[in-house]
Write an enzyme that holds these catalytic residues in place. Structure first.
Site, short mmCIF file in Angstrom:
data_model
loop_
_atom_site.label_atom_id
_atom_site.label_comp_id
_atom_site.label_asym_id
_atom_site.label_seq_id
_atom_site.Cartn_x
_atom_site.Cartn_y
_atom_site.Cartn_z
N GLU A 39 -5.87 6.91 -0.91
CA GLU A 39 -5.85 5.73 -0.06
C GLU A 39 -6.51 4.54 -0.76
O GLU A 39 -5.99 3.42 -0.71
CB GLU A 39 -6.56 6.02 1.27
CG GLU A 39 -5.82 7.00 2.17
CD GLU A 39 -4.45 6.51 2.57
OE1 GLU A 39 -4.30 5.31 2.86
OE2 GLU A 39 -3.51 7.31 2.60
N HIS B 73 1.63 4.31 -3.03
CA HIS B 73 1.55 5.78 -2.97
C HIS B 73 2.68 6.42 -3.79
O HIS B 73 2.46 7.40 -4.50
CB HIS B 73 1.66 6.25 -1.52
CG HIS B 73 0.38 6.17 -0.74
ND1 HIS B 73 -0.80 6.74 -1.16
CD2 HIS B 73 0.10 5.57 0.46
CE1 HIS B 73 -1.75 6.51 -0.27
NE2 HIS B 73 -1.23 5.80 0.73
N HIS C 23 0.83 -1.21 0.00
CA HIS C 23 0.00 0.00 0.00
C HIS C 23 0.86 1.26 0.00
O HIS C 23 0.62 2.21 -0.76
CB HIS C 23 -0.91 -0.02 1.23
CG HIS C 23 -1.67 1.23 1.48
ND1 HIS C 23 -2.97 1.43 1.08
CD2 HIS C 23 -1.30 2.39 2.09
CE1 HIS C 23 -3.37 2.64 1.43
NE2 HIS C 23 -2.37 3.24 2.06
N GLU C 24 1.89 1.27 0.85
CA GLU C 24 2.74 2.46 0.95
C GLU C 24 3.59 2.67 -0.30
O GLU C 24 3.76 3.79 -0.78
CB GLU C 24 3.62 2.36 2.19
CG GLU C 24 2.87 2.27 3.51
CD GLU C 24 1.91 3.43 3.73
OE1 GLU C 24 2.17 4.54 3.22
OE2 GLU C 24 0.89 3.23 4.41
#
Length: 268
Positions: free
Chosen positions: A190, A131, A127-128
């Site tokens: 997100e 980004h 997920h990070e």
């Protein structure tokens, strides 16, 4: 009353025309900053964090986090593998992790109490990294710049108006920008990172269904009660639904990776 809105929209249109891009999911993006500059900002931010936050010296914890992160990084596009990433474990109770432009990943030890296994940790790290892959830092900086420019134009127009409602109008424009632009942008980021991260973890050989269990664990940590419209993150129920909707595709990626053998074995 039309003048401030007209000027503000004109400012946004000019900014939008100046640098349009597209995210990995095909979503249009506003990118006003040079990526090299954004990378330098990420690197400086990371150095500041290392100076202020204790770094874990525990060998096993560091090996575990490094193992998971490197497995996920191996399935990112080639340009993100040209230079080695710096992966640091911070000794803190925070239930958090992050990735920054410039090739930096930080994981707080508090997260390891909530991410119960390598698969759940891979969901967070994926997920990070998503980004960064999606240019969300650049986009967020750009959207904030666009909002400030528009509010500045509106403020100039309001200052020329002879009205006792000038202060109320100015406040309303600011609140409208916060709720209508800045917070939704963060929720979009997100949600996008969730789906890209799901794809990354599956391709890397981590069980994608564990991402749902992760966010269920996360939900237990939060106090709740904040309406989604005023939150910078999607509520856990909504992000879990989105993950489940995309699970068949992720599971197919995982099964394809599993068929090649040699699945990750990062021991906590």
């Amino acid at each position: 009353m039309k003048k401030p809105f007209t000027l503000g929209m004109a400012a946004l249109i000019m900014l939008g025309l100046s640098s349009c891009a597209e995210s990995p999911t095909g979503r249009p993006q506003l990118m006003l900053f040079d990526q090299t500059q954004v990378n330098k900002m990420g690197i400086q931010t990371f150095e500041d964090l290392k100076a202020k936050t204790p770094v874990s010296k525990d060998k096993k914890t560091n090996q575990y986090v490094q193992c998971v992160a490197k497995q996920v990084l191996r399935v990112t596009p080639a340009k993100y593998q040209q230079n080695p990433w710096e992966i640091v474990v911070f000794d803190s109770d925070q239930v958090n992790a992050f990735a920054l432009p410039g090739g930096k990943i930080g994981v707080y030890t508090g997260l390891l109490l909530v991410a119960e296994n390598q698969h759940q940790l891979a969901a967070v790290i994926g997920h990070e990294i998503a980004h960064v892959m999606s240019g969300h830092s650049n986009e967020r900086l750009s959207s904030n710049q666009a909002v400030q420019t528009t509010l500045g134009v509106a403020d100039v127009a309001l200052s020329a108006m002879d009205t006792r409602f000038k202060t109320e109008l100015s406040t309303a424009f600011g609140l409208g920008a916060q709720v209508g632009v800045i917070l939704p942008f963060s929720r979009v980021h997100e949600s996008e990172a969730d789906l890209i991260g799901l794809d990354l973890m599956a391709k890397a050989g981590f069980k994608p269904e564990e991402s749902v269990k992760l966010w269920q664990n996360m939900a237990k940590q939060g106090s709740g009660g904040t309406p989604q419209i005023l939150s910078s993150h999607p509520v856990p129920e909504n992000r879990i639904k989105a993950l489940q909707k995309n699970m068949p595709k992720a599971d197919a990626e995982y099964q394809q990776r599993k068929a090649t053998g040699g699945l990750p074995a990062c021991n906590k």
